[in-house]
Design a protein around this motif. Structure first.
Motif, PDB file in Angstrom:
ATOM      1  N   PHE A 134       0.848  -1.192   0.000  1.00 52.55           N
ATOM      2  CA  PHE A 134       0.000   0.000   0.000  1.00 52.55           C
ATOM      3  C   PHE A 134       0.880   1.238   0.000  1.00 52.55           C
ATOM      4  CE2 PHE A 134      -2.804  -2.665   3.067  1.00 52.55           C
ATOM      5  CZ  PHE A 134      -3.298  -3.411   2.016  1.00 52.55           C
ATOM      6  N   ARG A 135       0.359   2.347  -0.506  1.00 53.59           N
ATOM      7  CA  ARG A 135       1.023   3.642  -0.381  1.00 53.59           C
ATOM      8  C   ARG A 135      -0.012   4.688   0.009  1.00 53.59           C
ATOM      9  NH1 ARG A 135       4.801   1.244  -0.135  1.00 53.59           N
ATOM     10  NH2 ARG A 135       6.859   1.415  -1.069  1.00 53.59           N
ATOM     11  N   MET A 136       0.436   5.659   0.806  1.00 53.41           N
ATOM     12  CA  MET A 136      -0.447   6.711   1.308  1.00 53.41           C
ATOM     13  C   MET A 136      -0.215   8.014   0.548  1.00 53.41           C
ATOM     14  SD  MET A 136      -2.406   6.945   4.223  1.00 53.41           S
ATOM     15  CE  MET A 136      -2.480   6.441   5.926  1.00 53.41           C
ATOM     16  N   VAL A 137      -1.267   8.778   0.351  1.00 53.88           N
ATOM     17  CA  VAL A 137      -1.161  10.150  -0.155  1.00 53.88           C
ATOM     18  C   VAL A 137      -1.906  11.046   0.832  1.00 53.88           C
ATOM     19  CG1 VAL A 137      -1.702  11.733  -2.052  1.00 53.88           C
ATOM     20  CG2 VAL A 137      -1.140   9.347  -2.548  1.00 53.88           C
ATOM     21  N   PHE A 138      -1.245  12.104   1.268  1.00 54.17           N
ATOM     22  CA  PHE A 138      -1.824  12.980   2.289  1.00 54.17           C
ATOM     23  C   PHE A 138      -2.261  14.307   1.691  1.00 54.17           C
ATOM     24  CE2 PHE A 138       1.360  10.260   4.246  1.00 54.17           C
ATOM     25  CZ  PHE A 138       0.634   9.677   5.277  1.00 54.17           C
ATOM     26  N   GLN A 139      -2.976  15.065   2.513  1.00 48.36           N
ATOM     27  CA  GLN A 139      -3.408  16.397   2.119  1.00 48.36           C
ATOM     28  C   GLN A 139      -2.197  17.299   1.843  1.00 48.36           C
ATOM     29  OE1 GLN A 139      -6.160  18.278   4.868  1.00 48.36           O
ATOM     30  NE2 GLN A 139      -5.213  20.254   4.421  1.00 48.36           N
ATOM     31  N   SER A 140      -1.208  17.235   2.754  1.00 46.18           N
ATOM     32  CA  SER A 140       0.029  17.990   2.539  1.00 46.18           C
ATOM     33  C   SER A 140       0.951  17.080   1.748  1.00 46.18           C
ATOM     34  CB  SER A 140       0.666  18.322   3.872  1.00 46.18           C
ATOM     35  OG  SER A 140       0.864  17.122   4.594  1.00 46.18           O
ATOM     36  N   TYR A 141       1.207  17.458   0.502  1.00 48.25           N
ATOM     37  CA  TYR A 141       1.854  16.518  -0.423  1.00 48.25           C
ATOM     38  C   TYR A 141       3.289  16.204  -0.024  1.00 48.25           C
ATOM     39  CZ  TYR A 141      -0.004  20.894  -2.219  1.00 48.25           C
ATOM     40  OH  TYR A 141      -0.570  22.121  -2.321  1.00 48.25           O
ATOM     41  N   ALA A 142       3.939  17.113   0.764  1.00 48.66           N
ATOM     42  CA  ALA A 142       5.277  16.847   1.288  1.00 48.66           C
ATOM     43  C   ALA A 142       6.269  16.357   0.232  1.00 48.66           C
ATOM     44  CB  ALA A 142       5.191  15.840   2.446  1.00 48.66           C
ATOM     45  N   LEU A 143       6.360  17.101  -0.874  1.00 52.47           N
ATOM     46  CA  LEU A 143       7.415  16.793  -1.851  1.00 52.47           C
ATOM     47  C   LEU A 143       8.731  17.334  -1.309  1.00 52.47           C
ATOM     48  CD1 LEU A 143       5.546  17.834  -5.125  1.00 52.47           C
ATOM     49  CD2 LEU A 143       5.766  15.554  -4.124  1.00 52.47           C
ATOM     50  N   PHE A 144       9.843  16.736  -1.741  1.00 57.62           N
ATOM     51  CA  PHE A 144      11.148  17.276  -1.330  1.00 57.62           C
ATOM     52  C   PHE A 144      11.410  18.558  -2.118  1.00 57.62           C
ATOM     53  CE2 PHE A 144      11.683  12.595  -0.835  1.00 57.62           C
ATOM     54  CZ  PHE A 144      11.717  12.588   0.550  1.00 57.62           C
ATOM     55  N   PRO A 145      11.529  19.692  -1.425  1.00 56.46           N
ATOM     56  CA  PRO A 145      11.609  20.971  -2.144  1.00 56.46           C
ATOM     57  C   PRO A 145      12.914  21.143  -2.932  1.00 56.46           C
ATOM     58  CG  PRO A 145      11.902  21.299   0.227  1.00 56.46           C
ATOM     59  CD  PRO A 145      11.530  19.860   0.030  1.00 56.46           C
ATOM     60  N   HIS A 146      13.970  20.461  -2.476  1.00 62.01           N
ATOM     61  CA  HIS A 146      15.266  20.654  -3.136  1.00 62.01           C
ATOM     62  C   HIS A 146      15.475  19.658  -4.275  1.00 62.01           C
ATOM     63  CE1 HIS A 146      15.595  17.633  -0.042  1.00 62.01           C
ATOM     64  NE2 HIS A 146      16.688  17.169  -0.637  1.00 62.01           N
ATOM     65  N   LEU A 147      14.479  18.799  -4.531  1.00 62.69           N
ATOM     66  CA  LEU A 147      14.586  17.851  -5.639  1.00 62.69           C
ATOM     67  C   LEU A 147      13.610  18.244  -6.750  1.00 62.69           C
ATOM     68  CD1 LEU A 147      14.673  14.362  -3.823  1.00 62.69           C
ATOM     69  CD2 LEU A 147      16.608  15.828  -4.488  1.00 62.69           C
ATOM     70  N   THR A 148      13.996  17.971  -8.000  1.00 63.17           N
ATOM     71  CA  THR A 148      13.079  18.230  -9.117  1.00 63.17           C
ATOM     72  C   THR A 148      11.934  17.218  -9.061  1.00 63.17           C
ATOM     73  OG1 THR A 148      14.201  16.676 -10.576  1.00 63.17           O
ATOM     74  CG2 THR A 148      15.001  18.976 -10.609  1.00 63.17           C
ATOM     75  N   VAL A 149      10.934  17.466  -9.895  1.00 66.44           N
ATOM     76  CA  VAL A 149       9.801  16.544  -9.994  1.00 66.44           C
ATOM     77  C   VAL A 149      10.297  15.126 -10.307  1.00 66.44           C
ATOM     78  CG1 VAL A 149       7.810  15.955 -11.450  1.00 66.44           C
ATOM     79  CG2 VAL A 149       8.102  18.297 -10.594  1.00 66.44           C
ATOM     80  N   GLY A 150      11.183  15.038 -11.307  1.00 63.56           N
ATOM     81  CA  GLY A 150      11.731  13.729 -11.696  1.00 63.56           C
ATOM     82  C   GLY A 150      12.464  13.059 -10.537  1.00 63.56           C
ATOM     83  N   GLU A 151      13.257  13.849  -9.811  1.00 59.28           N
ATOM     84  CA  GLU A 151      14.027  13.293  -8.682  1.00 59.28           C
ATOM     85  C   GLU A 151      13.109  12.884  -7.523  1.00 59.28           C
ATOM     86  OE1 GLU A 151      18.096  15.911  -9.550  1.00 59.28           O
ATOM     87  OE2 GLU A 151      16.567  16.650  -8.151  1.00 59.28           O
ATOM     88  N   ASN A 152      12.051  13.655  -7.336  1.00 63.28           N
ATOM     89  CA  ASN A 152      11.064  13.281  -6.321  1.00 63.28           C
ATOM     90  C   ASN A 152      10.470  11.906  -6.630  1.00 63.28           C
ATOM     91  OD1 ASN A 152       9.963  15.028  -3.959  1.00 63.28           O
ATOM     92  ND2 ASN A 152      10.564  16.534  -5.507  1.00 63.28           N
ATOM     93  N   LEU A 153      10.154  11.709  -7.911  1.00 60.80           N
ATOM     94  CA  LEU A 153       9.547  10.433  -8.304  1.00 60.80           C
ATOM     95  C   LEU A 153      10.555   9.281  -8.210  1.00 60.80           C
ATOM     96  CD1 LEU A 153       7.318  11.417 -11.368  1.00 60.80           C
ATOM     97  CD2 LEU A 153       6.693  11.171  -8.969  1.00 60.80           C
ATOM     98  N   ALA A 154      11.807   9.591  -8.499  1.00 63.76           N
ATOM     99  CA  ALA A 154      12.836   8.542  -8.523  1.00 63.76           C
ATOM    100  C   ALA A 154      13.302   8.159  -7.117  1.00 63.76           C
ATOM    101  CB  ALA A 154      14.033   9.016  -9.343  1.00 63.76           C
ATOM    102  N   PHE A 155      13.028   9.015  -6.147  1.00 63.16           N
ATOM    103  CA  PHE A 155      13.619   8.881  -4.815  1.00 63.16           C
ATOM    104  C   PHE A 155      13.463   7.489  -4.196  1.00 63.16           C
ATOM    105  CE2 PHE A 155      13.911   9.470  -0.229  1.00 63.16           C
ATOM    106  CZ  PHE A 155      15.068  10.217  -0.125  1.00 63.16           C
TER     107      PHE A 155
END
Ligand SMILES: Nc1ncnc2c1ncn2[C@@H]1O[C@H](COP(=O)(O)OP(=O)(O)O)[C@@H](O)[C@H]1O
Ligand SMILES: [Mg+2]
Length: 329
Positions: free
Chosen positions: A76-97
């Motif tokens: 399972f994976r959770m998605v929250f109201q506060s998306y909490a992306l890593f601000p210092h990573l690009t969209v691609g890097e966030n997904l790859a993390f």
């Protein structure tokens, strides 16, 4: 192949917040948990995810008891109201993390990131930083970051509630489309009945820890099982007939300047407000027996609307066919 909750009970101190709750969620369903704030939705989601443990009852996935399986090993994976992306990573890097941490081969990572970006219609945003995105785009990335791990079930806790109305409406359609393409189970928590109605295959309505009804949006709207779901989901008029509360939808509530047909139950009343809504007028009538009901009048019906002035004496009625009457709980 399904997620089954069996007689789940959860207490915090002496307060029981989930009361002997049983549910079956099918594979590939968009399933919503709907109810007012504090009714136990988040607690239920956290038990499914493994962040909380039920005091009794079982959670089964494809027949396997998940109780001994720690949160990070559940599919399972959770998605929250506060998306909490890593601000210092690009969209691609966030997904790859997450994939990097799992030591997924580089080529596979970039392929899966491309696929995920494609699915959320954000291929052009791969090298952008989160602060340059709208709230809706951030939430799409947060959803992609959750499904890129290929979970069996995505758990979403009020993911759209931080967005403004226009973006929220757009994201409802968008999320539903993503779910259809992925064809995985979404369990979506919301306190917003319109949101649950628009998006879901089925809705579970909760009140104070109790499951009140589980059914498709259409069935829940047209055949509410109890007074709570009747008034929680959509607008409802309440009439008192023979000492009983009778629930009638506004679109089934008739208003007329002349007496009603004898097979209808009718009341006299006075128009107290009329609001133009485009396709319909909302006409509010105070019944002579007390209480206010809302009727819808087609805005094509211009002559009638001219006659329905505020203060006018009118008849309001309904057919028994559309009446919902419940045993008191
Ligand atoms: N960790 C906790 N400790 C004590 N009480 C809690 C805890 N988490 C939730 N509750 C209580 O349980 C009830 C249900 O909360 P919650 O599941 O968050 O509701 P919802 O998500 O439907 O708003 C509330 O009364 C809340 O105060
Ligand atoms: Mg909550």
């Amino acid at each position: 192949m399904a997620l089954i909750l069996k007689n789940i009970v959860k207490k915090f101190n002496s307060q029981t917040v989930v009361q002997d709750l049983s549910l079956k969620i099918e594979d590939g369903e968009f399933f919503s948990l709907l109810g007012p704030s504090g009714c136990g939705k988040t607690t239920l989601l956290r038990m499914i995810s493994g962040f909380e443990t039920p005091d009794s009852g079982q959670i089964l996935l494809d027949g396997q008891d998940l109780t001994p399986i720690p949160s990070n090993e559940r599919p399972f994976r959770m998605v929250f109201q506060s998306y909490a992306l890593f601000p210092h990573l690009t969209v691609g890097e966030n997904l790859a993390f997450g994939l990097k941490i799992q030591k997924t081969p580089k080529e596979e990572i970039s392929e899966r990131v491309e696929n995920a970006l494609n699915l959320i219609n954000m291929l052009d945003y791969k090298n952008r930083f989160p602060e340059t995105l709208s709230g809706g785009q951030c939430q799409r990335v947060a959803v992609a970051r959750a499904f890129i791990n290929e979970p069996r079930v995505l758990l979403l806790d009020e993911p759209l509630s931080a967005l403004d109305k226009k973006m929220r409406d757009h994201m409802q359609t968008e999320l539903r489309a993503i779910q259809r393409k992925l064809n995985i189970t979404f369990i979506f928590v919301t306190h917003d009945q319109d949101e649950a109605m628009t998006m879901s295959d089925r809705i579970a309505v909760m009140e104070r820890g109790y499951l009140k009804q589980v059914s498709s949006p259409h069935e829940m709207y047209s055949s509410p099982a109890n007074a709570f779901t009747a008034s929680f989901l959509g607008d409802m008029n309440v009439f008192v007939h023979s000492g009983q509360k009778v629930f009638i939808r506004p679109e089934r509530t008739l208003v007329s300047l002349s007496p009603m047909a004898s097979d209808l139950v009718s009341y006299s009343g006075e128009v107290i407000n009329k609001l133009f809504k485009g396709v319909f007028w909302d006409v509010y009538v105070r019944l002579s027996t007390g209480g206010v009901v809302k009727c819808l009048v087609d805005s094509k019906n211009e002559d009638m609307m001219e006659d329905l002035t505020i203060g006018k004496e009118v008849q309001v009625g309904y057919s028994q066919v559309y009446a919902h009457v419940f045993e008191t709980e």
